[in-house]
Each structure stands twice: as structure tokens, then as C-alpha cells.
Design a protein around this motif. Structure first.
Motif, PDB file in Angstrom:
ATOM      1  N   SER A 367       0.846  -1.193   0.000  1.00 20.83           N
ATOM      2  CA  SER A 367       0.000   0.000   0.000  1.00 20.83           C
ATOM      3  C   SER A 367       0.883   1.245   0.000  1.00 20.83           C
ATOM      4  CB  SER A 367      -0.885  -0.001   1.254  1.00 20.83           C
ATOM      5  OG  SER A 367      -1.436   1.280   1.499  1.00 20.83           O
ATOM      6  N   PRO A 368       0.402   2.353  -0.572  1.00 19.52           N
ATOM      7  CA  PRO A 368       1.152   3.609  -0.495  1.00 19.52           C
ATOM      8  C   PRO A 368       0.977   4.341   0.829  1.00 19.52           C
ATOM      9  CG  PRO A 368      -0.837   3.955  -1.760  1.00 19.52           C
ATOM     10  CD  PRO A 368      -0.792   2.483  -1.438  1.00 19.52           C
ATOM     11  N   GLY A 369       0.082   3.869   1.684  1.00 19.86           N
ATOM     12  CA  GLY A 369      -0.095   4.499   2.990  1.00 19.86           C
ATOM     13  C   GLY A 369      -0.947   5.755   2.945  1.00 19.86           C
ATOM     14  N   TYR A 370      -0.749   6.616   3.938  1.00 23.16           N
ATOM     15  CA  TYR A 370      -1.604   7.782   4.120  1.00 23.16           C
ATOM     16  C   TYR A 370      -1.300   8.888   3.115  1.00 23.16           C
ATOM     17  CZ  TYR A 370      -2.712   5.863   8.774  1.00 23.16           C
ATOM     18  OH  TYR A 370      -3.123   5.066   9.814  1.00 23.16           O
ATOM     19  N   SER A 371      -2.302   9.715   2.883  1.00 24.45           N
ATOM     20  CA  SER A 371      -2.132  10.982   2.174  1.00 24.45           C
ATOM     21  C   SER A 371      -1.999  12.096   3.215  1.00 24.45           C
ATOM     22  CB  SER A 371      -3.327  11.237   1.258  1.00 24.45           C
ATOM     23  OG  SER A 371      -4.528  11.255   2.018  1.00 24.45           O
ATOM     24  N   PRO A 372      -1.534  13.282   2.833  1.00 21.66           N
ATOM     25  CA  PRO A 372      -1.339  14.362   3.825  1.00 21.66           C
ATOM     26  C   PRO A 372      -2.669  14.847   4.399  1.00 21.66           C
ATOM     27  CG  PRO A 372      -0.105  14.789   1.788  1.00 21.66           C
ATOM     28  CD  PRO A 372      -1.061  13.674   1.488  1.00 21.66           C
ATOM     29  N   LEU A 373      -2.899  14.594   5.656  1.00 25.06           N
ATOM     30  CA  LEU A 373      -4.170  14.984   6.273  1.00 25.06           C
ATOM     31  C   LEU A 373      -4.365  16.493   6.279  1.00 25.06           C
ATOM     32  CD1 LEU A 373      -4.814  12.701   9.384  1.00 25.06           C
ATOM     33  CD2 LEU A 373      -6.212  12.951   7.333  1.00 25.06           C
ATOM     34  N   ASN A 374      -3.267  17.233   6.425  1.00 28.09           N
ATOM     35  CA  ASN A 374      -3.389  18.693   6.485  1.00 28.09           C
ATOM     36  C   ASN A 374      -3.810  19.294   5.148  1.00 28.09           C
ATOM     37  OD1 ASN A 374      -0.746  17.792   5.648  1.00 28.09           O
ATOM     38  ND2 ASN A 374      -0.104  19.935   5.656  1.00 28.09           N
ATOM     39  N   GLN A 375      -3.820  18.488   4.086  1.00 30.21           N
ATOM     40  CA  GLN A 375      -4.236  18.977   2.772  1.00 30.21           C
ATOM     41  C   GLN A 375      -5.573  18.387   2.321  1.00 30.21           C
ATOM     42  OE1 GLN A 375      -1.158  18.617  -0.226  1.00 30.21           O
ATOM     43  NE2 GLN A 375       0.461  18.990   1.268  1.00 30.21           N
ATOM     44  N   GLU A 376      -6.187  17.571   3.154  1.00 26.48           N
ATOM     45  CA  GLU A 376      -7.452  16.935   2.760  1.00 26.48           C
ATOM     46  C   GLU A 376      -8.578  17.976   2.677  1.00 26.48           C
ATOM     47  OE1 GLU A 376      -8.438  13.902   1.901  1.00 26.48           O
ATOM     48  OE2 GLU A 376      -6.425  13.045   1.951  1.00 26.48           O
ATOM     49  N   PRO A 377      -9.436  17.889   1.655  1.00 25.04           N
ATOM     50  CA  PRO A 377     -10.520  18.874   1.480  1.00 25.04           C
ATOM     51  C   PRO A 377     -11.473  18.957   2.662  1.00 25.04           C
ATOM     52  CG  PRO A 377     -10.219  17.573  -0.523  1.00 25.04           C
ATOM     53  CD  PRO A 377      -9.373  16.930   0.537  1.00 25.04           C
ATOM     54  N   PHE A 378     -11.662  17.841   3.385  1.00 28.43           N
ATOM     55  CA  PHE A 378     -12.630  17.867   4.483  1.00 28.43           C
ATOM     56  C   PHE A 378     -12.250  18.887   5.547  1.00 28.43           C
ATOM     57  CE2 PHE A 378      -9.521  15.319   6.726  1.00 28.43           C
ATOM     58  CZ  PHE A 378      -9.758  15.579   8.064  1.00 28.43           C
ATOM     59  N   LEU A 379     -10.952  19.162   5.674  1.00 29.75           N
ATOM     60  CA  LEU A 379     -10.489  20.081   6.715  1.00 29.75           C
ATOM     61  C   LEU A 379     -10.995  21.496   6.438  1.00 29.75           C
ATOM     62  CD1 LEU A 379      -8.776  20.083   9.291  1.00 29.75           C
ATOM     63  CD2 LEU A 379      -6.786  20.632   7.872  1.00 29.75           C
ATOM     64  N   LYS A 380     -10.850  21.941   5.203  1.00 25.16           N
ATOM     65  CA  LYS A 380     -11.352  23.276   4.860  1.00 25.16           C
ATOM     66  C   LYS A 380     -12.868  23.332   4.967  1.00 25.16           C
ATOM     67  CE  LYS A 380      -7.703  25.269   2.032  1.00 25.16           C
ATOM     68  NZ  LYS A 380      -7.350  25.931   0.743  1.00 25.16           N
ATOM     69  N   GLU A 381     -13.523  22.256   4.547  1.00 25.46           N
ATOM     70  CA  GLU A 381     -14.987  22.227   4.636  1.00 25.46           C
ATOM     71  C   GLU A 381     -15.437  22.359   6.090  1.00 25.46           C
ATOM     72  OE1 GLU A 381     -18.743  19.300   3.501  1.00 25.46           O
ATOM     73  OE2 GLU A 381     -16.746  18.870   2.729  1.00 25.46           O
ATOM     74  N   ALA A 382     -14.753  21.651   6.994  1.00 23.79           N
ATOM     75  CA  ALA A 382     -15.126  21.718   8.411  1.00 23.79           C
ATOM     76  C   ALA A 382     -14.883  23.112   8.989  1.00 23.79           C
ATOM     77  CB  ALA A 382     -14.344  20.678   9.203  1.00 23.79           C
ATOM     78  N   LEU A 383     -13.711  23.666   8.712  1.00 28.31           N
ATOM     79  CA  LEU A 383     -13.342  24.934   9.344  1.00 28.31           C
ATOM     80  C   LEU A 383     -14.033  26.139   8.715  1.00 28.31           C
ATOM     81  CD1 LEU A 383      -9.562  24.399  10.130  1.00 28.31           C
ATOM     82  CD2 LEU A 383     -11.556  23.900  11.505  1.00 28.31           C
ATOM     83  N   HIS A 384     -14.567  25.963   7.528  1.00 23.89           N
ATOM     84  CA  HIS A 384     -15.346  27.042   6.915  1.00 23.89           C
ATOM     85  C   HIS A 384     -16.840  26.888   7.196  1.00 23.89           C
ATOM     86  CE1 HIS A 384     -11.871  27.826   3.898  1.00 23.89           C
ATOM     87  NE2 HIS A 384     -11.797  28.632   4.943  1.00 23.89           N
ATOM     88  N   SER A 385     -17.182  25.897   8.029  1.00 20.78           N
ATOM     89  CA  SER A 385     -18.588  25.696   8.377  1.00 20.78           C
ATOM     90  C   SER A 385     -19.066  26.802   9.308  1.00 20.78           C
ATOM     91  CB  SER A 385     -18.777  24.329   9.047  1.00 20.78           C
ATOM     92  OG  SER A 385     -18.130  24.308  10.313  1.00 20.78           O
TER      93      SER A 385
END
Length: 455
Positions: A367-385
């Protein structure tokens, strides 16, 4: 021993052709076999190195079924009318060397209850690594706190504790070090800085059952330690989790939060509550399975350790393959994951994804493992809620996103390769085949690169 010998003979029988032998782990294998450089890659139509599957997980024995059926037939299915969960808490607490243990529905629940018990909430900042499962971040967001990312150490895959202090502000309340893959984060530095700045420490040991820092179990160094028993974990009940701590008052709050706000010392108080909470309880079925799975946990862990150390010796000799390094204070690695970095410059420029495809074709799951969590779209969606904007305001949110760049982690996410823990439960010859497959790909990498450029 007989099985390992038989499997190796079968392997040699399948791969023997010509008169050239090949070396594995520094020793020449008996029999006549083609060298990796003479073999056609499976992805290009050749024979794979391995055709047999790796050990299945989870492992099921007759006693697992017996314990599960006892719960089923007794109709004691939930915490409170049976004793499986409370028995597991006692056994797991003793195994960890912790005074207190609270079983939860899953590892996410353990983290969520820990932050609630510590009073983490709107306006607070919690330091987290960017290289982890999303639950580490989600639990912070669920409390309307800000997850502040501390960059990764490239060699160990762990949070870079040397960058921790620079991320601390007057709003920082807690640190969540993740003992990623079963190895240990730098608890010496993390605890020292947390004490200096008055921060709580919640250890995310969800992947680190029996791992140790300076000969003491991880999960017992912070204010709480959180574990997961999800189906892939080294100790599994499908879903499940636990919190360990030596702080009884803190565990009273964890218990209350995990059972809808009821007090721990008054479990039969009916509809009486002392705080807000949620239903995060473990079932009796999970407790029964865990009590049985625990009986073989240490033996399985020793097998993983021995195979991982053997595999590391081999992979360290392959240019461009860099196994994850343990920090000096890590005295036992649980090896939930076996991780290494891949450098394409030693493989004729073959991209990592193509390398992974070639490795899978040779019969080696990866497996390639994790992607960068700090760049995941969900983060901006949550913090712009609406909720987060109401708490923090747009200027603070925009400033936040300028603080969470993690360039080392970005590189790691481009280079990482994972093997899962069941792969380490087989024979030593399985490790030989993993190493042989990587050598084979390296030897034929120019052909693989040429083939890719032509398509």
C-alpha cells in the motif's frame, strides 16, 4: 520448521531454471534458481515470485467461537448485564501496567472520550501529526477545537518532536502523539515540553499494542492512552477500543462521557446524569472475543518482531529502500505496519505507484499508505462551516491554514510503502520472498521504465 522447509523447496521448484543460484539475506539458497536479473517481471508477463496468500486475519480458533456463543446464548449482550467487558478491562489494564482501563466502542471513541474528559473544546488547539489515520484529527474537530499539525520525521514516520515547541501557542491545550505503525513517538521530548507548557498528553496507541518506550508500555505515559481493536489491529474484535490511565478522577469523567453522562460510581442510578456524554460502550461480544485474542497476542507480537528485524536486514541492503527507523527510546515495536521509503532513482526512475503495481504482481500485497491529512478537502470544509466560523472567525481560520504546512510529510506521503501486520506472521521464507521480489523489480527496472514510457 518442516512447513518452512517444504515451502522453500516448493518455491525453488517453481523458480528453478538454468544453472545460476541467487543469494537471499547474504546466504546462497540450495538448488538451482534464476537470479532476479534473469527473471521477467510478473507485471510484464513473467512468473510471480509468490503465488500463495499471506496469513489470513483475523485468526479464529475454536475458543473464540465458544466464548462468543456463550454470550449469545446467555443473552447478556451489552455492558451492564454481563461480565465479559469488565473482565477484559481488568486483564488489559494489567497487561498494560495501568491502574485503570475503560473499554469503548472503538479507538475513535477512546480518543473522543479522553478529550472530553480533559475539557478540550471550542477555542482550543490540539497538536497532532499529519501522518495518521483521520480519526486522530476528527476527534479534535468533533470538540470544535483546532487540530494543529506538527511535521513528520522522515526517517521514523513519527511526529517530529523537535518541531513541537514552535507549534505551541497560548491556545494550545493538548498534544496527541501517535505511535504510528506500532513504533513509538518521542515521548521524552513530548512529555518534557508538555510539562513545561502545561499541556495534556493523549497517546494515540491505536496501532501499538504491547509497544514500549524505555521498557514501559506506550499508552501509559500520557494522561490517557487510547487503543483500537478494529479488525485490522494486532488485537481485534472487529470494532472496539480502550482507554488506560493511572488518574482515577480523569477516568471517572471518561467513563461518564462514554455512557451518556452517568456517574461511574452509580451505574444503576437510572435516568440520572452528571454531565453530557455519548453512547460509546463496548458490547459483551467484543469483550468475549478480546479475552480470547489476548491469549495469543504476545506470541504473535514476537513473531512479527523477529520477522520484521529479519526483513529489515535484507531490505537495508537494497539501494533505494529505506525501512522506517525506530527512535532510540523505543524498546519494543508492535509492527502493526511494516513501513519503508522508496527512492525511484535507484529503480530507473520507475514511479512509486508503478513499483507498487509490480510488487503486487509478484504476489506481495502493499500500500502507499496515508495521504497528507493537512491537505485533505474535508479540513477546509469543516473549518469554513458555520459553527467553526462562529467560534474562531474568518481571520483566525485563514491564519490557521498558513500555519499547518508540513513539507517533510508531503515528501513522506510520496515515498512511503506499507506491508500489513498479517504478512509478518508467516515463515521466514515469506520475508525472503518479499526481499526477492523487490530485488527482482530493481534488476528489471530499466525494462519496466522503458515499457511504461512506451504506453
Amino acid at each position: 520448521m518442516w512447513r518452512a522447509t517444504f515451502r522453500r523447496r516448493q518455491f525453488l521448484k517453481k523458480t528453478t531454471l538454468g544453472t545460476a543460484g541467487f543469494a537471499i539475506g547474504g546466504a546462497t539458497m540450495d538448488g538451482l534458481a534464476r537470479s532476479e536479473s534473469d527473471q521477467k517481471l510478473a507485471i510484464l508477463g513473467g512468473e510471480p515470485i509468490r503465488k500463495d496468500p499471506f496469513p489470513a486475519w483475523p485468526i479464529i480458533e475454536a475458543r473464540d467461537e465458544k466464548a462468543w456463543l456463550e454470550v449469545l446464548r446467555a443473552r447478556h449482550w451489552f455492558r451492564g448485564n454481563g461480565d465479559m467487558v469488565s473482565r477484559f478491562e481488568g486483564e488489559f489494564g494489567r497487561l498494560m501496567g495501568s491502574k485503570e482501563c475503560l473499554a469503548t466502542a472503538n479507538g475513535t471513541s477512546a480518543l473522543l472520550a479522553s478529550l472530553a474528559a480533559l475539557g478540550i473544546g471550542p477555542g482550543d488547539e490540539v497538536l497532532v501529526p499529519p501522518y495518521t489515520f483521520v480519526a486522530t484529527v476528527n476527534v479534535v474537530l468533533l470538540h470544535h477545537a483546532l487540530p494543529v499539525f506538527v511535521d513528520t520525521d522522515l526517517d521514523t514516520f513519527q511526529m517530529d518532536a523537535t518541531k513541537l515547541e514552535a507549534a505551541i501557542t497560548e491556545k494550545t491545550r493538548c498534544v496527541i502523539p501517535v505511535h504510528l505503525g506500532g513504533s513509538a513517538a518521542d515521548l521524552d521530548t513530548i512529555r518534557s515540553l508538555s510539562k513545561k507548557h502545561g499541556l495534556s498528553v493523549v497517546e494515540d496507541a491505536c496501532q501499538a499494542h504491547l509497544a514500549e518506550w524505555r521498557n514501559r508500555k506506550v499508552g501509559t505515559w500520557g494522561h490517557t492512552g487510547c487503543f483500537s481493536f478494529q479488525v485490522s489491529k494486532n488485537l481485534s474484535s472487529g470494532e472496539g477500543g480502550a482507554i488506560v490511565s493511572d488518574d482515577s478522577e480523569l477516568m471517572d469523567r471518561c467513563y461518564s462521557f462514554h455512557t451518556n453522562g452517568r456517574a461511574r460510581n452509580r451505574p444503576s442510578a437510572g435516568f440520572a446524569y452528571v454531565r453530557n456524554g455519548a453512547n460509546l460502550r463496548m458490547t459483551e461480544f467484543q469483550g468475549a472475543l478480546l479475552l480470547q485474542q489476548m491469549l495469543r497476542l504476545d506470541e504473535q507480537s514476537r513473531t512479527r518482531e523477529q520477522n520484521a528485524e529479519y526483513l529489515t536486514r535484507q531490505l537495508s541492503e537494497i539501494p533505494g529502500i529505506h525501512p522506517a527507523r525506530q527512535l532510540p527510546g523505543c524498546t519494543r515495536n508492535a509492527y502493526h505496519l511494516y513501513m519503508f521509503r522508496y527512492d525511484p532513482s535507484h529503480f530507473s526512475g520507475v514511479p512509486r505507484d508503478r513499483f507498487l503495481d509490480a510488487l503486487r504482481a509478484e504476489g506481495i500485497p502493499c500500500s502507499p499508505g496515508y495521504s497528507p491529512l493537512n491537505q485533505e478537502p474535508f479540513l477546509k470544509e469543516a473549518l469554513h462551516s458555520r459553527g467553526f466560523q462562529a467560534v474562531y472567525g474568518r481571520p483566525r481560520i485563514e491564519e490557521y491554514f498558513k500555519r499547518i504546512s508540513c513539507p517533510v510529510n508531503d515528501r513522506l506521503c510520496r515515498e512511503a510503502v506499507w506491508f500489513t501486520q498479517p504478512m509478518l506472521l508467516g515463515a521466514r521464507s515469506d520475508m525472503d520472498q518479499i526481499a526477492q521480489a523487490i530485488r527482482k523489480i530493481q534488476s528489471a527496472s530499466s525494462e519496466l521504465s522503458r515499457q511504461q514510457s512506451e504506453t
